[in-house]
Design an enzyme around this catalytic site. Structure first.
Site, PDB file in Angstrom:
ATOM      1  CD  GLU A 103      -7.634  -8.419  -1.128  1.00  0.00           C
ATOM      2  OE1 GLU A 103      -6.684  -7.818  -1.678  1.00  0.00           O
ATOM      3  OE2 GLU A 103      -7.593  -8.787   0.056  1.00  0.00           O
ATOM      4  CG  HIS A 154     -10.757 -11.395   2.300  1.00  0.00           C
ATOM      5  ND1 HIS A 154     -10.357 -10.381   1.459  1.00  0.00           N
ATOM      6  CD2 HIS A 154     -10.111 -11.170   3.471  1.00  0.00           C
ATOM      7  CE1 HIS A 154      -9.520  -9.577   2.095  1.00  0.00           C
ATOM      8  NE2 HIS A 154      -9.353 -10.038   3.318  1.00  0.00           N
ATOM      9  CD  GLU A 212      -6.864 -11.800   2.270  1.00  0.00           C
ATOM     10  OE1 GLU A 212      -6.462 -10.827   1.588  1.00  0.00           O
ATOM     11  OE2 GLU A 212      -6.896 -11.792   3.508  1.00  0.00           O
ATOM     12  CG  ASP A 262      -4.155 -11.020  -1.280  1.00  0.00           C
ATOM     13  OD1 ASP A 262      -3.282 -10.976  -2.178  1.00  0.00           O
ATOM     14  OD2 ASP A 262      -4.557 -10.007  -0.682  1.00  0.00           O
ATOM     15  CG  HIS A 291      -1.747  -1.048   1.549  1.00  0.00           C
ATOM     16  ND1 HIS A 291      -1.343  -2.188   2.163  1.00  0.00           N
ATOM     17  CD2 HIS A 291      -3.081  -1.200   1.325  1.00  0.00           C
ATOM     18  CE1 HIS A 291      -2.364  -3.014   2.314  1.00  0.00           C
ATOM     19  NE2 HIS A 291      -3.444  -2.438   1.811  1.00  0.00           N
ATOM     20  CG  ASP A 327      -3.153  -9.850   2.729  1.00  0.00           C
ATOM     21  OD1 ASP A 327      -2.584  -9.438   3.756  1.00  0.00           O
ATOM     22  OD2 ASP A 327      -4.148  -9.293   2.236  1.00  0.00           O
TER      23      ASP A 327
END
Ligand code: XUL
Ligand code: CO
Length: 478
Positions: free
Chosen positions: A274, A313, A310, A338, A143, A381
């Site tokens: 995402e 998630h 991800e 991810d 980021h 991640d």
């Protein structure tokens, strides 16, 4: 406090403590005077105890070696390193402090001086490159605000970012290291409390756009191959104060502008959304792959984006990672993974390194079916547990994650080549190989025709789904 209130508090605080900055650790006692050294050109070794990580094969007992991930080995005509394109997540590995809603930082990496200065950011970037090289990984993700500190104004933030990006560009020279993707952090700063692109404040929408513009520019400058939008606060806490239709229209306008800018500057990377259902908001608009796909179709953006799935998630949205990957794949939207996992007993995003070989095998079955995911890759991640505090744990965690994915790939190939699982599936649908099946699939069977056929066939024969056999075949390959 009631259990449910306690859980909500945990969720809120957990989101607030995500991604450092507010709670940087104080200067550790063992810095040997480096705390006062403000130079950004510290070129000492960051990981003097750690060798370059090599493949030693499954019988190795060395925790600082790969047992299953053999970068150059060809699998189904492609080198392992090209199947995976592993990436280190800068925010977890270099900005994660181990702080949680109930406790302070636990990790005091020897190169940290306790500040969030530009010179500290540069030193951290050097540590990142040494880490990548020792692991033998060519990709990293960031980021904007994890690699360089926020300034007092947008201009100052951009200047900080430029300075650190310039160093990263320099460090990339002579190596293959590039960002797998970059992104803008639109969730930590209080201005983003109502969201970025979906904020109730038009000024925040503009600020978020400016931040994405800059993050996209630096991703392109560093040769990044993708750009991610994770809608951290693009969602709501209650519908009572929210115009959901308006917010979603704004989000679509934001993405349209991002596509236009990408084209304008000639950025050839893939734009990725995402999905995540909740956390930090009660409801995040990109809930899961199917919701994101529907959004993209509704607003005519489906050809401009892919999805970054991800695994943690996926489980938060009530699916398996395999489900989310397959949903993305069958919609032509599988762009990046991810790679992490959650905890079966925990209802939030624990971002653990994925070490379940069965889960990794299912992930790789989807990836193989997709023909790989390049120019996407596998971004870790994932973070160390709060209680893991040695520098070598950073290496062990990544090695373990890479080895698990490599075992997944090897197992998925075994299942594919052995053939009985695909034979089971083929048999299960074999009635569709008939003349009638063909007519239906070609859109040549209306209801009157089907009624005629149903009368002709009589009570249809219905076969076993063979789930236990499918599971037996799958687990035999582990
Ligand atoms: C948060 C998350 C983010 C995105 C990038 O759950 O996964 O780190 O990957 O913003
Ligand atoms: Co993520």
């Amino acid at each position: 406090m009631k259990k449910v209130e306690f859980f909500m508090l945990l969720l809120c605080l957990n989101a607030a403590s995500f991604l450092v900055s507010a709670d940087s650790p104080t200067c550790p006692a063992d810095m040997g005077g480096q705390c006062s050294d403000d130079s950004d050109d510290w070129e000492g070794e960051f990981f003097p105890e750690i060798p370059n990580i090599k493949y030693e094969g499954p019988s190795s007992k060395n925790p600082l070696a790969y047992r299953w991930y053999n970068a150059e080995e060809e699998v189904l005509g492609k080198k392992m390193k090209d199947w995976f394109r592993f990436s280190v997540a800068f925010w977890h590995t270099f900005r994660g402090t181990g702080s949680d809603p109930f406790g302070a930082a636990t990790k005091y990496w020897p190169w940290e001086d306790g500040t969030n200065s530009v010179s500290m950011a540069k030193r951290r970037m050097r540590a990142n490159f040494e880490f990548l090289k020792k692991l033998g990984v060519d990709w990293w993700c960031f980021h904007d605000r994890d690699i360089a500190p926020d300034g007092n104004t947008l201009e100052e933030s951009n200047k900080n970012l430029d300075e650190v990006v310039e160093l990263a560009k320099e460090l990339q020279k002579g190596s293959k290291i590039r960002p797998l993707w970059g992104t803008a952090q639109l969730f930590l700063h209080p201005r983003y409390m109502h969201g970025g692109a979906t904020s109730s404040e038009v000024g925040v929408y503009a600020y978020a756009a400016a931040q994405v513009k800059k993050a996209m520019e630096v991703t392109q400058y560093l040769g990044g191959e993708n750009y991610v939008f994770w809608g951290g606060r693009e969602g709501y806490q209650t519908l009572l104060n929210t115009d959901m239709g308006m917010e979603l229209d704004h989000l679509a306008r934001f993405f349209e502008a991002a596509v236009a800018y990408k084209k304008k500057i000639g950025f050839t990377g893939t734009l990725l959304i995402e999905p995540k259902p909740q956390e930090p908001t009660k409801h995040q608009y990109d809930w899961d792959a199917a919701t994101a796909a529907n959004f993209l179709r509704k607003y005519g953006l489906i050809d401009e984006f892919k999805l970054n799935i991800e695994c943690n998630h996926a489980t938060l949205s009530g699916h398996t990672c395999h489900h989310e990957l397959e949903t993305a794949r069958i919609n032509g939207l599988l762009g990046n993974i991810d790679a992490n996992t959650g905890d079966a007993q925990t209802g939030w995003d624990t971002d653990q390194f994925l070490t379940d070989v069965g889960e990794a095998t299912m992930v790789m079955m989807s990836v193989i079916k997709n023909g790989g995911i390049a120019p996407g890759g596998f971004n870790f991640d994932a973070k160390l547990r709060r209680e893991s505090t040695d520098v070598e744990d950073l290496f062990i965690a990544h090695i373990s994650g890479m080895d698990t994915m490599a075992r997944g790939l090897r197992n998925a190939v075994k299942i594919l080549e052995e053939g009985s699982l695909s034979e089971l599936v083929r048999k299960r649908y074999s009635s569709w190989d008939s003349e009638l099946g063909k007519q239906i699939e070609e859109g040549k069977a209306d209801f009157e025709y089907l009624e005629k056929k149903a009368i002709e066939i009589g009570e249809p024969k219905v076969s076993s789904a063979k789930q236990e056999l499918a599971e037996m075949i799958f687990h035999s390959a582990m």
